[in-house]
Design a protein around this motif. Structure first.
Motif, PDB file in Angstrom:
ATOM      1  N   SER A   1      -8.203  -0.839   3.438  1.00  0.00           N
ATOM      2  CA  SER A   1      -8.760  -0.660   2.105  1.00  0.00           C
ATOM      3  C   SER A   1      -7.654  -0.938   1.084  1.00  0.00           C
ATOM      4  CB  SER A   1      -9.300   0.757   1.948  1.00  0.00           C
ATOM      5  OG  SER A   1      -8.346   1.706   2.369  1.00  0.00           O
TER       6      SER A   1
ATOM      7  N   ASN B   1      -6.470   0.259  -1.606  1.00  0.00           N
ATOM      8  CA  ASN B   1      -5.908   1.320  -2.431  1.00  0.00           C
ATOM      9  C   ASN B   1      -4.460   1.569  -2.043  1.00  0.00           C
ATOM     10  OD1 ASN B   1      -7.605   2.299  -0.028  1.00  0.00           O
ATOM     11  ND2 ASN B   1      -6.070   3.911  -0.250  1.00  0.00           N
TER      12      ASN B   1
ATOM     13  N   LYS C   1       0.804  -1.231   0.000  1.00  0.00           N
ATOM     14  CA  LYS C   1       0.000   0.000   0.000  1.00  0.00           C
ATOM     15  C   LYS C   1       0.831   1.273   0.000  1.00  0.00           C
ATOM     16  CE  LYS C   1      -3.571   1.123   2.495  1.00  0.00           C
ATOM     17  NZ  LYS C   1      -4.956   1.368   2.107  1.00  0.00           N
TER      18      LYS C   1
ATOM     19  N   SER D   1     -10.523   4.864  -1.859  1.00  0.00           N
ATOM     20  CA  SER D   1     -10.685   3.432  -1.618  1.00  0.00           C
ATOM     21  C   SER D   1     -11.331   2.777  -2.829  1.00  0.00           C
ATOM     22  CB  SER D   1     -11.563   3.206  -0.383  1.00  0.00           C
ATOM     23  OG  SER D   1     -10.929   3.702   0.769  1.00  0.00           O
TER      24      SER D   1
HETATM   25 MG    MG Z   1      -8.040   3.226   3.880  1.00  0.00          MG
END
Ligand code: MG
Ligand code: TXA
Length: 352
Positions: free
Chosen positions: A142, A144, A55, A150
């Motif tokens: 999330s 993303n 991430k 997201s």
């Molecule tokens: Mg998030």
């Protein structure tokens, strides 16, 4: 190479395969009713640590552990506050996360070294089947890249995670579209740290006296990056986003005027607005504008459901600026405005 594997229902073969990857310490993205999650075996510190790399997430931002049954809760926490069990049974499975004191079973990397752990039991049947098949709590933020909107579809996950994870389970569009409500149960009365589908009004019956986090406390929460320059932009599209707040007709008129200004400067404009506003703008403006519908009206579920999706659609269209319409701060509208304000980096206009 990242594979998207269809999971139309909870018996899909892809779920078994995804669970196997999780058990081997790999990362798998999966659908939930809020947004897509980037999952790892939540009891495997190495696997959970890999989430932060994929991430680009700051190490000091803790992860949510996802469970499928209430009996999975007790081993992860020191205790459940008196009187909270009934509320948990009522609100779970669902789009809500609770903070408890952690047990020693929970790895440091999941809690960012802190004494508490966030736990959620999602409602989405694919997510639940995956957690059960993996046989372990799934740590998942999330899915993303850090700072981006997201993802609410498998395609949106691929946009951010292609080449970074082996597999995305495709369960269609997330039905709610904004992240879970986060409620801290380690304080009395409980405090809402992040608004979501549930807000203070709908939670009051289950948690009498529940409070919203104060703006001052929110500033020091781990969700806010330490670097002051990044403090506000979050959940953000690539194009700068301006938020227009006010009565619908006045906002429409202001959007038209500002769009003409941007067009005169040869900027490509993206507009997130309600259908009647889009109709009016299309009649008045001639081209150079990409529209993303927030649905028929401000209280429609499509507002939340399409919020992040629309930001990504407009980014893909290559717009230079995004103009977005605000909604009344009631119900899930509180969560929508929380995300829009962060996405705007503080650029909101009050239109009379
Ligand atoms: Mg998030
Ligand atoms: O709907 C959702 O919550 C999605 C799906 C995948 O479940 N997940 C999600 O995770 O939005 P994430 O990591 O993007 O957001 C989790 C939020 C962050 O604001 C984080 O700081 C907060 O929960 N959080 C996690 N553990 C916490 C803790 N122990 N204490 C306080 N806040 C915590």
């Amino acid at each position: 190479m990242t594979r998207i594997v269809a999971a139309p229902d909870e018996s899909a073969a892809g779920i078994r395969e995804a669970a196997e990857l999780l058990r081997k310490g790999e990362l798998v993205a999966f659908p939930t009713e809020t947004v897509y999650g980037l999952g790892a075996d939540g009891l495997n510190p190495k696997a959970a640590a890999a989430i932060f790399d994929a991430k680009g997430r700051p190490q000091d931002n803790p992860l949510i552990l996802h469970i499928a049954d209430l009996k999975a809760l007790d081993p992860l926490v020191t205790s459940v506050p008196a009187g909270a069990r009934e509320a948990l049974a009522h609100l779970w499975p669902g789009p809500i996360t609770f903070i408890f004191y952690r047990s020693t079973l929970v790895p440091d990397v999941v809690t960012a070294g802190g004494p508490t752990v966030a736990i959620r039991m999602p409602q989405n049947p694919i997510a639940r089947a995956l957690i059960r098949a993996a046989g372990t709590p799934i740590a998942a933020p999330s899915a993303n890249r850090s700072g981006r909107p997201s993802p609410t579809t498998a395609g949106d996950v691929l946009e951010d995670m292609d080449g970074r994870i082996p597999m995305i389970l495709d369960g269609g569009s997330s039905s709610i579209g904004v992240e879970s409500t986060v409620v801290d149960l380690t304080v009395t009365p409980p405090v809402i740290l992040r608004p979501g589908f549930h807000s203070r009004v709908t939670l009051e019956a289950d948690f009498p006296g529940i409070e919203d986090v104060t703006p001052e406390a929110a500033q020091v929460s781990s969700d806010v990056p330490k670097s002051p320059g990044m403090k506000y932009r979050h959940y953000a599209p690539k194009a700068p986003l301006s938020l227009y707040i006010g009565p619908g007709d006045a906002v429409t008129a202001r959007l038209a005027k500002d769009t003409e200004g941007y067009r005169a400067a040869e900027k490509r404009v993206g507009i997130m607005a309600f259908d009647p506003q889009i109709d009016a703008l299309q009649a008045r403006l001639d081209g150079g504008v990409t529209y993303a519908s927030m649905g028929p009206a401000p209280t429609h579920p499509a507002v939340a459901q399409r919020l992040f999706y629309n930001m990504r659609v407009l980014d893909r269209a290559g717009v230079d600026v995004i103009l977005a319409v605000g909604v009344p701060e009631e119900g899930v509208g509180i969560a929508v405005m929380n995300r829009l304000r962060k996405a705007s980096g503080g650029k909101w206009l009050l239109v009379e």
